[in-house]
Design an enzyme around this catalytic site. Structure first.
Site, PDB file in Angstrom:
ATOM      1  N   HIS A   1       0.839  -1.214   0.000  1.00 53.02           N
ATOM      2  CA  HIS A   1       0.000   0.000   0.000  1.00 53.02           C
ATOM      3  C   HIS A   1       0.868   1.255   0.000  1.00 53.02           C
ATOM      4  CE1 HIS A   1      -3.295  -2.714   1.189  1.00 53.02           C
ATOM      5  NE2 HIS A   1      -4.100  -1.789   0.708  1.00 53.02           N
TER       6      HIS A   1
ATOM      7  N   LYS B   1      -0.715   5.052   4.433  1.00 52.86           N
ATOM      8  CA  LYS B   1      -1.543   4.093   5.192  1.00 52.86           C
ATOM      9  C   LYS B   1      -0.954   3.859   6.579  1.00 52.86           C
ATOM     10  CE  LYS B   1      -3.899  -0.365   4.815  1.00 52.86           C
ATOM     11  NZ  LYS B   1      -5.150   0.219   5.304  1.00 52.86           N
TER      12      LYS B   1
HETATM   13  N1  LIG Z   1     -12.856  -0.879   3.210  1.00 53.86           N
HETATM   14  C1  LIG Z   1     -12.231  -0.399   2.125  1.00 53.86           C
HETATM   15  O1  LIG Z   1     -12.502  -0.788   0.972  1.00 53.86           O
HETATM   16  C2  LIG Z   1     -11.211   0.670   2.304  1.00 53.86           C
HETATM   17  C3  LIG Z   1     -10.869   1.074   3.562  1.00 53.86           C
HETATM   18  N2  LIG Z   1     -10.003   2.112   3.743  1.00 53.86           N
HETATM   19  C4  LIG Z   1      -9.775   2.511   5.109  1.00 53.86           C
HETATM   20  O2  LIG Z   1     -10.498   3.711   5.351  1.00 53.86           O
HETATM   21  C5  LIG Z   1      -9.796   4.511   6.300  1.00 53.86           C
HETATM   22  C6  LIG Z   1      -9.591   5.912   5.731  1.00 53.86           C
HETATM   23  O3  LIG Z   1      -8.790   5.828   4.569  1.00 53.86           O
HETATM   24  P1  LIG Z   1      -8.360   7.152   3.768  1.00 53.86           P
HETATM   25  O4  LIG Z   1      -9.564   7.875   3.280  1.00 53.86           O
HETATM   26  O5  LIG Z   1      -7.327   6.708   2.800  1.00 53.86           O
HETATM   27  O6  LIG Z   1      -7.649   7.976   4.946  1.00 53.86           O
HETATM   28  P2  LIG Z   1      -7.457   9.565   5.108  1.00 53.86           P
HETATM   29  O7  LIG Z   1      -6.525   9.738   6.250  1.00 53.86           O
HETATM   30  O8  LIG Z   1      -7.120  10.150   3.783  1.00 53.86           O
HETATM   31  O9  LIG Z   1      -8.918  10.089   5.502  1.00 53.86           O
HETATM   32  C7  LIG Z   1      -9.495   9.952   6.779  1.00 53.86           C
HETATM   33  C8  LIG Z   1     -10.186  11.267   7.122  1.00 53.86           C
HETATM   34  O10 LIG Z   1     -10.935  11.092   8.333  1.00 53.86           O
HETATM   35  C9  LIG Z   1     -10.597  12.179   9.196  1.00 53.86           C
HETATM   36  N3  LIG Z   1     -10.812  11.772  10.577  1.00 53.86           N
HETATM   37  C10 LIG Z   1     -10.038  10.960  11.317  1.00 53.86           C
HETATM   38  N4  LIG Z   1     -10.585  10.803  12.556  1.00 53.86           N
HETATM   39  C11 LIG Z   1     -11.705  11.549  12.580  1.00 53.86           C
HETATM   40  C12 LIG Z   1     -12.686  11.820  13.575  1.00 53.86           C
HETATM   41  N5  LIG Z   1     -12.614  11.292  14.804  1.00 53.86           N
HETATM   42  N6  LIG Z   1     -13.698  12.641  13.264  1.00 53.86           N
HETATM   43  C13 LIG Z   1     -13.768  13.212  12.050  1.00 53.86           C
HETATM   44  N7  LIG Z   1     -12.873  12.986  11.063  1.00 53.86           N
HETATM   45  C14 LIG Z   1     -11.850  12.163  11.329  1.00 53.86           C
HETATM   46  C15 LIG Z   1      -9.157  12.504   8.865  1.00 53.86           C
HETATM   47  O11 LIG Z   1      -8.786  13.789   9.345  1.00 53.86           O
HETATM   48  P3  LIG Z   1      -7.215  14.026   9.708  1.00 53.86           P
HETATM   49  O12 LIG Z   1      -6.459  13.819   8.435  1.00 53.86           O
HETATM   50  O13 LIG Z   1      -7.188  15.427  10.224  1.00 53.86           O
HETATM   51  O14 LIG Z   1      -6.868  12.991  10.749  1.00 53.86           O
HETATM   52  C16 LIG Z   1      -9.196  12.415   7.345  1.00 53.86           C
HETATM   53  O15 LIG Z   1      -9.662  13.605   6.756  1.00 53.86           O
HETATM   54  C17 LIG Z   1      -8.519   3.746   6.630  1.00 53.86           C
HETATM   55  O16 LIG Z   1      -8.733   2.979   7.792  1.00 53.86           O
HETATM   56  C18 LIG Z   1      -8.325   2.831   5.423  1.00 53.86           C
HETATM   57  O17 LIG Z   1      -7.579   1.676   5.704  1.00 53.86           O
HETATM   58  C19 LIG Z   1      -9.457   2.795   2.694  1.00 53.86           C
HETATM   59  C20 LIG Z   1      -9.751   2.423   1.413  1.00 53.86           C
HETATM   60  C21 LIG Z   1     -10.626   1.300   1.111  1.00 53.86           C
HETATM   61  O1  LIG Z   2      -5.837   2.286   3.329  1.00 57.67           O
HETATM   62  C1  LIG Z   2      -6.085   1.954   2.155  1.00 57.67           C
HETATM   63  O2  LIG Z   2      -5.791   2.667   1.183  1.00 57.67           O
HETATM   64  C2  LIG Z   2      -6.790   0.672   1.933  1.00 57.67           C
HETATM   65  N1  LIG Z   2      -7.218   0.030   2.988  1.00 57.67           N
HETATM   66  C3  LIG Z   2      -7.977  -1.168   2.988  1.00 57.67           C
HETATM   67  C4  LIG Z   2      -7.272  -2.263   3.762  1.00 57.67           C
HETATM   68  O3  LIG Z   2      -6.675  -1.985   4.815  1.00 57.67           O
HETATM   69  O4  LIG Z   2      -7.310  -3.423   3.335  1.00 57.67           O
HETATM   70  C5  LIG Z   2      -8.470  -1.575   1.626  1.00 57.67           C
HETATM   71  C6  LIG Z   2      -7.605  -1.196   0.474  1.00 57.67           C
HETATM   72  O5  LIG Z   2      -6.631  -2.150   0.292  1.00 57.67           O
HETATM   73  C7  LIG Z   2      -7.049   0.218   0.554  1.00 57.67           C
END
Ligand SMILES: NC(=O)C1=CN([C@@H]2O[C@H](COP(=O)(O)OP(=O)(O)OC[C@H]3O[C@@H](n4cnc5c(N)ncnc54)[C@H](OP(=O)(O)O)[C@@H]3O)[C@@H](O)[C@H]2O)C=CC1
Ligand SMILES: O=C(O)C1=N[C@H](C(=O)O)C[C@H](O)C1
Length: 251
Positions: free
Chosen positions: A143, A147
């Protein structure tokens, strides 16, 4: 038309979801929650979840495991269905997810893409045959450098899909650096690579005597997760309390 709250709306995935919903005829973005708000969103954004006074049908969460406990308490109290996509949850948090699903509908999936959800079924089937034929099983995921959790939620879900086929008898090994033993049969090695802008890659390797089978999934854009999450939200809105997963959406 369902009304969506995006929890983590200004993060990488939050922005992808906003773009997809803008084009959707079945969903509209009614509110967002994020620590930071630069005012660019065409919907109201709240810094605190509890301050959100907008009526919504479903919440999509891509934020942080640090936010999960509070989010679960909120959806339990308000009885709002939740599509929980954040990874890196602790065992205790996973139990809280199960408890909360007795009060409201929760769809949790570590990977919202169609491909990975098919892969979960394929590796489960493969494990049933190949472990008996003495194949060893390892998982490698790669990744982007932003991450924070490792191994990925998807790698753990793939390991669980394999282990389920093996009566949950296999142990997960994340670090072999201190081990000085030959590889025991009943283990699944899980390794993580972090760097650059890799969207997400997962390899499940079945290594046997003189032959290797590898299952490989590559995500070329975050849109595959976004599309899956929006389909899941449309599916989940209005559903009764309970645990759901992507197999309910994909069929
Ligand atoms: N299930 C799936 O298919 C996927 C899952 N994911 C997961 O999703 C999550 C987010 O990924 P991603 O979008 O890349 O991460 P990012 O860090 O880009 O986005 C997360 C956002 O949430 C905000 N945030 C964090 N904590 C809080 C809170 N308590 N209240 C309000 N806002 C909050 C962050 O703010 P700040 O930056 O200020 O902390 C940031 O803007 C990860 O756990 C990732 O592994 C990602 C892609 C696919
Ligand atoms: O953080 C990410 O970007 C992603 N998180 C998910 C995971 O932890 O498996 C899904 C995807 O691979 C992207």
């Amino acid at each position: 038309m369902i009304k969506v709250m995006m929890h983590g709306c200004n993060g990488a995935m939050g922005q992808v979801i906003s773009e997809i919903i803008e084009e959707s005829e079945s969903a509209v973005m009614a509110a967002g929650v994020d620590f930071k708000d630069d005012g660019h969103n065409p919907y109201p954004v709240f810094k605190n979840l509890e301050d959100c006074n907008v009526d919504v049908d479903v919440i999509i969460d891509f934020s942080s495991s640090k936010a999960t406990d509070r989010l679960l308490s909120y959806v339990a109290e308000k009885q709002i269905p939740l599509v929980l996509c954040t990874t890196g949850l602790s065992e205790e948090q996973l139990k809280k997810v199960e408890e909360t699903s007795k009060k409201t509908a929760i769809l949790r999936s570590a990977n919202m893409s169609l491909g990975v959800n098919i892969l979960l079924k394929l590796v489960n089937t493969a494990a049933k045959v190949l472990a008996d034929a003495d194949f060893d099983i390892d998982i490698v995921e790669k990744h982007h450098k932003l991450k924070v959790d490792a191994p990925s939620g998807t790698a753990l879900a793939l390991a669980d899909a394999v282990n389920e086929a093996l009566h949950n008898e296999y142990e997960y090994v994340y670090d072999r650096s201190q081990r000085r033993i030959k590889r025991p049969k009943k283990e699944i090695g899980i390794s993580a690579v972090r760097g650059g802008t890799i969207v997400g890659q997962h390899d499940v390797i079945f290594a046997g005597q003189d032959e290797v089978i590898e299952f490989h999934h590559t995500a070329y854009s975050k849109a595959i997760f976004g599309k899956g999450a929006v389909s899941a939200a449309i599916y989940l809105a209005g559903k009764p309390a309970g645990m759901y997963d992507m197999s309910d959406v994909i069929g």
